[in-house]
Motif scaffolding. Structure first.
Motif, mmCIF file in Angstrom:
data_model
loop_
_atom_site.group_PDB
_atom_site.id
_atom_site.type_symbol
_atom_site.label_atom_id
_atom_site.label_comp_id
_atom_site.label_asym_id
_atom_site.label_seq_id
_atom_site.Cartn_x
_atom_site.Cartn_y
_atom_site.Cartn_z
ATOM 1 N N ARG A 95 13.088 -1.269 8.549
ATOM 2 C CA ARG A 95 12.603 0.070 8.202
ATOM 3 C C ARG A 95 11.232 0.294 7.391
ATOM 4 O O ARG A 95 10.509 1.054 7.614
ATOM 5 N N GLN A 96 11.395 -0.975 6.485
ATOM 6 C CA GLN A 96 9.899 -1.007 5.728
ATOM 7 C C GLN A 96 9.274 -2.001 5.846
ATOM 8 O O GLN A 96 7.897 -1.705 5.698
ATOM 9 N N ALA A 142 8.536 10.320 -1.622
ATOM 10 C CA ALA A 142 7.463 9.662 -2.262
ATOM 11 C C ALA A 142 7.421 8.565 -3.186
ATOM 12 O O ALA A 142 6.690 7.628 -3.518
ATOM 13 N N MET A 143 8.714 8.953 -4.000
ATOM 14 C CA MET A 143 8.912 7.720 -5.203
ATOM 15 C C MET A 143 9.591 6.589 -4.539
ATOM 16 O O MET A 143 9.727 5.621 -5.282
ATOM 17 N N THR A 144 9.746 6.586 -3.173
ATOM 18 C CA THR A 144 10.311 5.309 -2.717
ATOM 19 C C THR A 144 9.397 4.317 -2.253
ATOM 20 O O THR A 144 9.710 3.062 -1.586
ATOM 21 N N ALA A 145 8.111 4.659 -2.399
ATOM 22 C CA ALA A 145 7.151 3.741 -1.736
ATOM 23 C C ALA A 145 6.600 2.761 -2.858
ATOM 24 O O ALA A 145 6.987 2.930 -3.953
ATOM 25 N N ARG A 146 6.021 1.466 -2.447
ATOM 26 C CA ARG A 146 5.995 0.577 -3.447
ATOM 27 C C ARG A 146 4.530 1.100 -4.315
ATOM 28 O O ARG A 146 3.713 1.879 -3.764
ATOM 29 N N PRO A 147 4.604 0.765 -5.577
ATOM 30 C CA PRO A 147 3.317 1.261 -6.227
ATOM 31 C C PRO A 147 2.093 0.486 -6.283
ATOM 32 O O PRO A 147 2.102 -0.763 -6.026
ATOM 33 N N PRO A 148 0.943 0.901 -6.663
ATOM 34 C CA PRO A 148 -0.327 -0.015 -6.496
ATOM 35 C C PRO A 148 -0.462 -0.607 -7.739
ATOM 36 O O PRO A 148 0.148 -0.473 -8.757
ATOM 37 N N LEU A 149 -1.461 -1.467 -8.254
ATOM 38 C CA LEU A 149 -1.645 -2.002 -9.282
ATOM 39 C C LEU A 149 -3.096 -1.412 -9.590
ATOM 40 O O LEU A 149 -4.020 -1.287 -8.915
#
Length: 430
Positions: A79-80, A148-155
């Motif tokens: 899924r991801q 939206a909190m399930t996505a990977r965060p940027p740097l």
């Protein structure tokens, strides 16, 4: 390591986290120490698999009709990481280090399950008992906000304008696809990698040693900007921690004025000493103990409270914390928040300002605390957040992210593309 070995490793780490109730970093570290043959690329891929699995733990469990570590890890790939069932089974075929997984037909059937039939908190990937708090915070948009909190965060990087400018730092990270942040005027963003790709080690760069930037989420940068400090002012950073916002203030003040950095846990202040030196900051005065603040009462132009909180706004970076939070955590933090508001407010001069910030999305820690503070302290009034927002952000057309009843601002991945932050500002009546 091939995909099968990485998948098996992720299952082992997830099992360790589940059975021993351990933080992700500890479980990953122990796995790495006992599997020294794994290269840096392998460790990064395994870490990504584990973090991604925890970000979408409930919806993965629904799709797979099971929530074992193996179910979660396999669902993550499907899924991801966008690996098809056919590709996955073919990749694991004949790999002696790979775990056993369901057949291709079974995986296809799992992916065909209708997630819209799941409970709302499952679709949102948050604990069921927190759904009401998210609905209070975001109304009928709460589910999308949680997703939206399930996505990977940027740097995100904050350019240190005391040493350089944004164009120079952008040039230094051009190969990594760096670009200017939309809202923070001195921010730079490097988007997260896909699948097994690891994030760059920005602190290993020569430009970091030169003091050109600090790692700081765009939301944290905006929280500092919203405090509205000016050169020459007297500022107190009351819960300074490692000093990220104090350093941002120093740059905003062009090294003119004074910043007193205090934290109740003085061990958290230790990293600030090197950061101050590297950044070329001259106006930060580290206060190790509350007694060191004597004489500052009623004299500060601005006081910032970056309050202790549950950290729900950082779930993209610490997804395991999402599944450990409890009623007691919230009760403990709200008591802490009321105390720091009381203790810090005495330092604000008449006409001066008090800024209250959390990295939480929960109204219990945000608007509820602000209402309680205003009831106890009629000598304080709220500031105009619309004007402050317009002066703080680079994009003048960006909507003002008001909290419920316009009592503060709520930043979030969906609203502002940042970590979750809350900001409220007060002025002591003259």
């Amino acid at each position: 390591m091939r995909l099968g070995g990485r998948l098996q490793a992720a299952i082992e780490v997830l099992t360790d986290i589940e059975t021993r109730h351990r933080p992700v970093p500890d479980a990953l570290k122990d796995w790495g120490l006992s599997h020294r043959f794994a290269g840096s690329g392998d460790r990064a891929a395994i870490s990504n698999l584990v973090h991604d699995a925890l970000r979408m733990k409930l919806s993965h469990g629904f799709i797979m009709d099971g929530d074992t570590p193996a179910d979660l890890a396999v669902a993550t790939l499907l899924r991801q990481w966008n690996i098809t069932p056919e590709e996955l089974t073919a990749s694991l075929d004949g790999d002696k280090f790979a775990p056993e997984i369901p057949s291709t037909d079974h995986l296809v059937a799992c992916l065909a399950r209708d997630l819209s039939q799941a409970e709302p908190h499952v679709r949102a990937d948050i604990p069921e008992w927190l759904a009401a708090s998210f609905e209070r915070a975001f109304g009928d948009q709460w589910e999308a906000e949680a997703q939206a909190m399930t996505a990977r965060p940027p740097l995100d990087l904050r350019v240190n304008t005391l040493a350089t400018d944004r164009d120079q730092v952008l040039e230094a990270f051009a190969e990594q696809g760096a670009h200017a942040t939309r809202l923070a005027p001195n921010g730079i963003r490097i988007e997260p990698g896909l699948g097994p790709q690891r994030q760059i080690a920005a602190t290993s760069e020569v430009s970091f040693a030169r003091g050109w930037f600090e790692i700081q989420d765009e939301g944290s940068q905006l929280a500092a900007a919203l405090a509205g400090v000016y050169p020459g002012e007297k500022v107190l950073d009351y819960c300074a921690g490692g000093g990220g916002k104090s350093l941002a203030f120093a740059a905003m003040m062009n090294n003119e004025g004074s910043i007193n950095a205090y934290d109740a846990d003085r061990r958290r202040l230790a990293p600030m000493i090197e950061r101050i030196r590297r950044a070329g900051v001259e106006i930060i005065h580290v206060k190790e103990r509350a007694a060191n603040l004597a004489g500052l009462e009623g004299r500060m132009d601005r006081v910032l409270i970056d309050a202790p909180c549950t950290g729900t706004g950082t779930w993209r970076r610490r997804p395991d914390a999402k599944w450990r939070i409890s009623d007691k955590n919230i009760a403990d933090r709200t008591a802490d928040q009321d105390k720091v508001l009381e203790d810090a407010s005495v330092f604000v001069r008449p006409g001066g300002e008090l800024a209250y910030v959390t990295c939480s999305l929960l109204p219990e820690e945000n608007t509820d605390r602000v209402k309680a503070f205003l009831q106890r302290h009629p000598e304080f009034e709220t500031i105009s957040l619309k004007e402050r927002w317009r002066s703080a952000v680079a994009d003048a057309d960006a909507p003002v992210p008001y909290a419920d009843q316009n009592l503060g601002l709520v930043l979030s991945p969906r609203r502002t593309g940042t970590d979750g932050f809350y900001f409220a500002g007060f002025r002591r009546k003259a």
